[in-house]
Design a protein around this motif. Structure first.
Motif, PDB file in Angstrom:
ATOM      1  N   PRO A 163       0.797  -1.226   0.000  1.00  0.00           N
ATOM      2  CA  PRO A 163       0.000   0.000   0.000  1.00  0.00           C
ATOM      3  C   PRO A 163       0.833   1.280   0.000  1.00  0.00           C
ATOM      4  N   TYR A 164       2.052   1.185   0.501  1.00  0.00           N
ATOM      5  CA  TYR A 164       2.937   2.340   0.599  1.00  0.00           C
ATOM      6  C   TYR A 164       4.317   1.932   0.114  1.00  0.00           C
ATOM      7  N   GLN A 165       5.060   2.896  -0.351  1.00  0.00           N
ATOM      8  CA  GLN A 165       6.423   2.627  -0.782  1.00  0.00           C
ATOM      9  C   GLN A 165       7.227   2.086   0.400  1.00  0.00           C
ATOM     10  N   GLU A 166       7.969   1.014   0.181  1.00  0.00           N
ATOM     11  CA  GLU A 166       8.881   0.392   1.144  1.00  0.00           C
ATOM     12  C   GLU A 166       8.190  -0.389   2.251  1.00  0.00           C
ATOM     13  N   MET A 167       6.861  -0.610   2.160  1.00  0.00           N
ATOM     14  CA  MET A 167       6.141  -1.337   3.211  1.00  0.00           C
ATOM     15  C   MET A 167       5.147  -2.314   2.593  1.00  0.00           C
ATOM     16  N   GLY A 168       5.071  -3.518   3.150  1.00  0.00           N
ATOM     17  CA  GLY A 168       4.135  -4.511   2.649  1.00  0.00           C
ATOM     18  C   GLY A 168       3.386  -5.203   3.769  1.00  0.00           C
ATOM     19  N   GLU A 169       2.229  -5.743   3.442  1.00  0.00           N
ATOM     20  CA  GLU A 169       1.405  -6.495   4.396  1.00  0.00           C
ATOM     21  C   GLU A 169       1.177  -7.884   3.808  1.00  0.00           C
ATOM     22  N   PHE A 170       1.693  -8.917   4.491  1.00  0.00           N
ATOM     23  CA  PHE A 170       1.556 -10.296   4.036  1.00  0.00           C
ATOM     24  C   PHE A 170       0.173 -10.818   4.393  1.00  0.00           C
ATOM     25  N   TRP A 171      -0.428 -11.589   3.475  1.00  0.00           N
ATOM     26  CA  TRP A 171      -1.712 -12.244   3.729  1.00  0.00           C
ATOM     27  C   TRP A 171      -1.633 -13.686   3.245  1.00  0.00           C
ATOM     28  N   MET A 172      -2.447 -14.539   3.850  1.00  0.00           N
ATOM     29  CA  MET A 172      -2.492 -15.935   3.434  1.00  0.00           C
ATOM     30  C   MET A 172      -3.893 -16.490   3.645  1.00  0.00           C
ATOM     31  N   ILE A 173      -4.323 -17.323   2.700  1.00  0.00           N
ATOM     32  CA  ILE A 173      -5.567 -18.066   2.836  1.00  0.00           C
ATOM     33  C   ILE A 173      -5.168 -19.535   2.980  1.00  0.00           C
ATOM     34  N   PRO A 174      -5.172 -20.051   4.189  1.00  0.00           N
ATOM     35  CA  PRO A 174      -4.810 -21.458   4.369  1.00  0.00           C
ATOM     36  C   PRO A 174      -5.991 -22.371   4.044  1.00  0.00           C
ATOM     37  N   GLY A 175      -5.749 -23.371   3.241  1.00  0.00           N
ATOM     38  CA  GLY A 175      -6.780 -24.351   2.933  1.00  0.00           C
ATOM     39  C   GLY A 175      -6.713 -25.515   3.903  1.00  0.00           C
ATOM     40  N   SER A 176      -7.635 -26.418   3.774  1.00  0.00           N
ATOM     41  CA  SER A 176      -7.696 -27.565   4.684  1.00  0.00           C
ATOM     42  C   SER A 176      -6.515 -28.520   4.501  1.00  0.00           C
ATOM     43  N   LEU A 177      -5.757 -28.380   3.411  1.00  0.00           N
ATOM     44  CA  LEU A 177      -4.593 -29.242   3.178  1.00  0.00           C
ATOM     45  C   LEU A 177      -3.315 -28.715   3.828  1.00  0.00           C
ATOM     46  N   VAL A 178      -3.345 -27.540   4.412  1.00  0.00           N
ATOM     47  CA  VAL A 178      -2.139 -26.967   5.015  1.00  0.00           C
ATOM     48  C   VAL A 178      -1.521 -27.893   6.074  1.00  0.00           C
ATOM     49  N   PRO A 179      -2.287 -28.483   6.982  1.00  0.00           N
ATOM     50  CA  PRO A 179      -1.638 -29.358   7.974  1.00  0.00           C
ATOM     51  C   PRO A 179      -0.845 -30.509   7.339  1.00  0.00           C
ATOM     52  N   LYS A 180      -1.303 -31.003   6.235  1.00  0.00           N
ATOM     53  CA  LYS A 180      -0.623 -32.104   5.546  1.00  0.00           C
ATOM     54  C   LYS A 180       0.675 -31.632   4.881  1.00  0.00           C
ATOM     55  N   HIS A 181       0.732 -30.362   4.493  1.00  0.00           N
ATOM     56  CA  HIS A 181       1.877 -29.813   3.761  1.00  0.00           C
ATOM     57  C   HIS A 181       2.503 -28.630   4.493  1.00  0.00           C
TER      58      HIS A 181
END
Length: 108
Positions: A58-76
């Motif tokens: 959203p701003y120069q030199e700064m980022g915001e990480f996001w993630m959508i974990p699915g039901s397979l995340v525990p396996k991987h």
């Protein structure tokens, strides 16, 4: 495992974790995110969506990480962690970010 560029259809294809905080009502938000930063999808060898992630810049030199974990995340889990770490490092370098942040929700 395969990494590809995130498309909103990947969100539609996901098996969301029943205990997670992401719901189908979040679709519009995730549809907008790739327009303001890079985004990826991690697929299993059988081409099922494991997780989607990105960084909003959203701003120069700064980022915001996001993630959508699915039901397979525990396996991987280890692969998800390694790929997220690599993606974040590449994004920091590519966009010359000095700060990257994320909001993490505690799971009971």
């Amino acid at each position: 495992m395969h990494l590809i560029q995130f498309e909103i259809e990947h969100f539609d294809m996901m098996n969301l974790d029943d205990n997670g905080f992401v719901s189908r009502e979040s679709r519009a938000m995730f549809e907008a995110y790739p327009k303001i930063g890079p985004a990826i999808t991690l697929l299993s060898d059988s081409l099922e969506v494991v997780a989607c992630a990105g960084v909003i810049v959203p701003y120069q030199e700064m980022g915001e990480f996001w993630m959508i974990p699915g039901s397979l995340v525990p396996k991987h889990g280890l692969t998800v962690f390694k790929e997220a770490k690599r993606f974040i490092a590449d994004t920091v370098e590519r966009f010359a970010l000095h700060r990257i942040q994320a909001t993490v929700r505690e799971v009971d």
